[in-house]
Design a protein around this motif. Structure first.
Motif, PDB file in Angstrom:
ATOM      1  N   PHE A 179     -14.480 -34.200 -26.623  1.00 41.23           N
ATOM      2  CA  PHE A 179     -13.465 -33.153 -26.664  1.00 41.23           C
ATOM      3  C   PHE A 179     -13.971 -31.825 -26.086  1.00 41.23           C
ATOM      4  CE2 PHE A 179     -12.171 -36.157 -29.904  1.00 41.23           C
ATOM      5  CZ  PHE A 179     -10.798 -36.215 -29.751  1.00 41.23           C
ATOM      6  N   ILE A 180     -13.074 -31.155 -25.365  1.00 40.28           N
ATOM      7  CA  ILE A 180     -13.298 -29.781 -24.919  1.00 40.28           C
ATOM      8  C   ILE A 180     -12.194 -28.941 -25.552  1.00 40.28           C
ATOM      9  CG2 ILE A 180     -13.501 -28.219 -22.948  1.00 40.28           C
ATOM     10  CD1 ILE A 180     -14.020 -30.704 -21.199  1.00 40.28           C
ATOM     11  N   PHE A 181     -12.538 -28.148 -26.556  1.00 35.44           N
ATOM     12  CA  PHE A 181     -11.563 -27.341 -27.274  1.00 35.44           C
ATOM     13  C   PHE A 181     -11.550 -25.925 -26.708  1.00 35.44           C
ATOM     14  CE2 PHE A 181     -12.563 -30.690 -30.334  1.00 35.44           C
ATOM     15  CZ  PHE A 181     -11.300 -31.050 -30.778  1.00 35.44           C
ATOM     16  N   VAL A 182     -10.355 -25.452 -26.337  1.00 38.50           N
ATOM     17  CA  VAL A 182     -10.241 -24.094 -25.788  1.00 38.50           C
ATOM     18  C   VAL A 182      -9.053 -23.379 -26.421  1.00 38.50           C
ATOM     19  CG1 VAL A 182     -11.279 -24.715 -23.573  1.00 38.50           C
ATOM     20  CG2 VAL A 182      -8.792 -24.847 -23.844  1.00 38.50           C
ATOM     21  N   ASP A 183      -9.193 -22.057 -26.567  1.00 36.01           N
ATOM     22  CA  ASP A 183      -8.068 -21.218 -26.950  1.00 36.01           C
ATOM     23  C   ASP A 183      -7.815 -20.243 -25.806  1.00 36.01           C
ATOM     24  OD1 ASP A 183     -10.089 -19.366 -27.093  1.00 36.01           O
ATOM     25  OD2 ASP A 183      -9.920 -19.000 -29.238  1.00 36.01           O
ATOM     26  N   LYS A 184      -6.912 -19.294 -26.011  1.00 32.49           N
ATOM     27  CA  LYS A 184      -6.549 -18.388 -24.911  1.00 32.49           C
ATOM     28  C   LYS A 184      -7.710 -17.504 -24.475  1.00 32.49           C
ATOM     29  CE  LYS A 184      -4.532 -15.050 -28.148  1.00 32.49           C
ATOM     30  NZ  LYS A 184      -3.288 -14.352 -28.562  1.00 32.49           N
ATOM     31  N   ASN A 185      -8.688 -17.300 -25.358  1.00 29.08           N
ATOM     32  CA  ASN A 185      -9.846 -16.487 -24.985  1.00 29.08           C
ATOM     33  C   ASN A 185     -10.810 -17.246 -24.073  1.00 29.08           C
ATOM     34  OD1 ASN A 185      -9.046 -14.215 -26.532  1.00 29.08           O
ATOM     35  ND2 ASN A 185      -9.814 -15.204 -28.385  1.00 29.08           N
ATOM     36  N   LEU A 186     -10.815 -18.562 -24.190  1.00 27.36           N
ATOM     37  CA  LEU A 186     -11.691 -19.387 -23.361  1.00 27.36           C
ATOM     38  C   LEU A 186     -10.990 -19.888 -22.099  1.00 27.36           C
ATOM     39  CD1 LEU A 186     -13.437 -21.512 -26.147  1.00 27.36           C
ATOM     40  CD2 LEU A 186     -14.419 -19.628 -24.838  1.00 27.36           C
ATOM     41  N   LEU A 187      -9.673 -20.070 -22.197  1.00 25.14           N
ATOM     42  CA  LEU A 187      -8.910 -20.543 -21.047  1.00 25.14           C
ATOM     43  C   LEU A 187      -7.487 -20.016 -21.140  1.00 25.14           C
ATOM     44  CD1 LEU A 187      -8.486 -22.294 -18.528  1.00 25.14           C
ATOM     45  CD2 LEU A 187      -8.011 -24.242 -20.039  1.00 25.14           C
ATOM     46  N   ASP A 188      -7.162 -19.061 -20.293  1.00 21.62           N
ATOM     47  CA  ASP A 188      -5.811 -18.509 -20.246  1.00 21.62           C
ATOM     48  C   ASP A 188      -4.960 -19.419 -19.371  1.00 21.62           C
ATOM     49  OD1 ASP A 188      -3.472 -17.127 -20.043  1.00 21.62           O
ATOM     50  OD2 ASP A 188      -4.346 -15.290 -19.224  1.00 21.62           O
ATOM     51  N   ILE A 189      -4.234 -20.343 -20.008  1.00 19.08           N
ATOM     52  CA  ILE A 189      -3.491 -21.340 -19.237  1.00 19.08           C
ATOM     53  C   ILE A 189      -2.285 -20.737 -18.516  1.00 19.08           C
ATOM     54  CG2 ILE A 189      -4.244 -23.290 -20.641  1.00 19.08           C
ATOM     55  CD1 ILE A 189      -1.560 -23.162 -22.104  1.00 19.08           C
ATOM     56  N   SER A 190      -1.954 -19.493 -18.828  1.00 22.90           N
ATOM     57  CA  SER A 190      -0.847 -18.840 -18.126  1.00 22.90           C
ATOM     58  C   SER A 190      -1.296 -18.242 -16.790  1.00 22.90           C
ATOM     59  CB  SER A 190      -0.231 -17.745 -18.997  1.00 22.90           C
ATOM     60  OG  SER A 190      -1.137 -16.677 -19.199  1.00 22.90           O
TER      61      SER A 190
END
Length: 285
Positions: A29-40
């Motif tokens: 697993f690679i867990f990301v939130d908006k601080n690690l990956l801004d998908i926008s």
């Protein structure tokens, strides 16, 4: 070993997937939130996939502040629609499966029987409209191995949710009023997380396959709140009130029950009854 990207990792569903991860040793697993990956941000997403090898995307990220979305439409669309398009483009380039989580709010909530996966969509608020736009992006992509999962009334021992609010109010007050004319099916995020993870090895189809996942059974918000108080032994009286006595910026659906026939046929485990799962979650709280 498959490498699984999980966005929205700090939300209720992402946190539950993180909790279950050790039970799936064949998945990395690679867990990301908006601080690690801004998908926008399209460029940020493109750069991420150049650096990391990903075999499956699970998009748990969403703008879920239903009332706030009415006045924050730009951000709601950015997260629930445009960010989904960015992930779909990444999925297309990498030729990998994409799992997206959506909501009962894409329907009008005026029905009287469980909504089927192919029933017409007619969202009644901004949140529902932006989630529908995210769904449409999947169907318009023309890609294969896309999995759309609609759910409702999600709660968990992680994050903020209705269950935690009721526990707090139940400890603070002698009585509360809870709406009794909105009906749906509560969903324990851990049960939903398990369904997602069990599905990954079986994704192999053309286009988009849509599933509805909630816990079994139907109740009102009043019934849900009453069960929380009863199970925890809280001496707080729950009084039923109509929707009109609790106005909110966003219009809520009166009927949110989802038809799970396709899910039951696909899933290899029994879907738990809502009150049984509620008891398990409350043991953790």
């Amino acid at each position: 070993m498959l490498s699984i990207l999980v966005t929205g990792a700090k939300g209720q569903l992402g946190s539950e997937i993180f909790f279950l991860a050790d039970q799936y040793p064949f998945l990395n697993f690679i867990f990301v939130d908006k601080n690690l990956l801004d998908i926008s941000d399209r460029q940020v997403v493109d750069d991420f996939f150049k650096e990391y090898e990903v075999d499956v995307i699970i998009n748990c990220a969403a703008y879920t502040a239903v009332d706030k979305a009415e006045s924050d439409q730009v951000m709601a669309k950015k997260v629930n629609h445009l960010a989904v398009k960015n992930l779909i483009d990444a999925s297309s380039k990498q030729k990998i499966p994409f799992i997206h989580i959506s909501t009962d709010y894409v329907f009008d909530g005026k029905g009287f029987k469980p909504y089927a996966t192919d029933d017409p969509k007619d969202p009644q608020n901004v949140y529902g409209k932006t989630k529908m736009q995210g769904e449409d992006a999947l169907f318009q992509s023309g890609l294969d191995n896309l999995m759309l999962i609609r759910t409702s009334w999600v709660y968990s021992s992680f994050g903020n949710n209705f269950v935690k609010t009721m526990l707090r109010l139940g400890a603070e007050r002698e009585s509360i009023g809870v709406i009794d004319d909105q009906v749906g099916s509560p969903t324990y995020a851990r049960d939903l997380a398990r369904f997602i993870l069990e599905s990954i090895p079986r994704i192999n189809w053309e286009g988009v396959k849509t599933f509805h996942f909630t816990n079994e059974g139907v109740c009102s918000w009043f019934d849900f709140a009453k069960a929380i108080m009863d199970i925890k032994g809280l001496n707080c009286k729950v009084n039923p009130i109509p929707t009109e006595n609790y106005p909110t910026p966003a219009k809520r659906p009166h009927y949110s029950v989802l038809d799970k026939r396709d899910t039951r046929e696909f899933y290899r485990q029994e879907i738990p009854y809502w009150r049984d799962s509620l008891e398990k979650c409350l043991e953790l709280l």
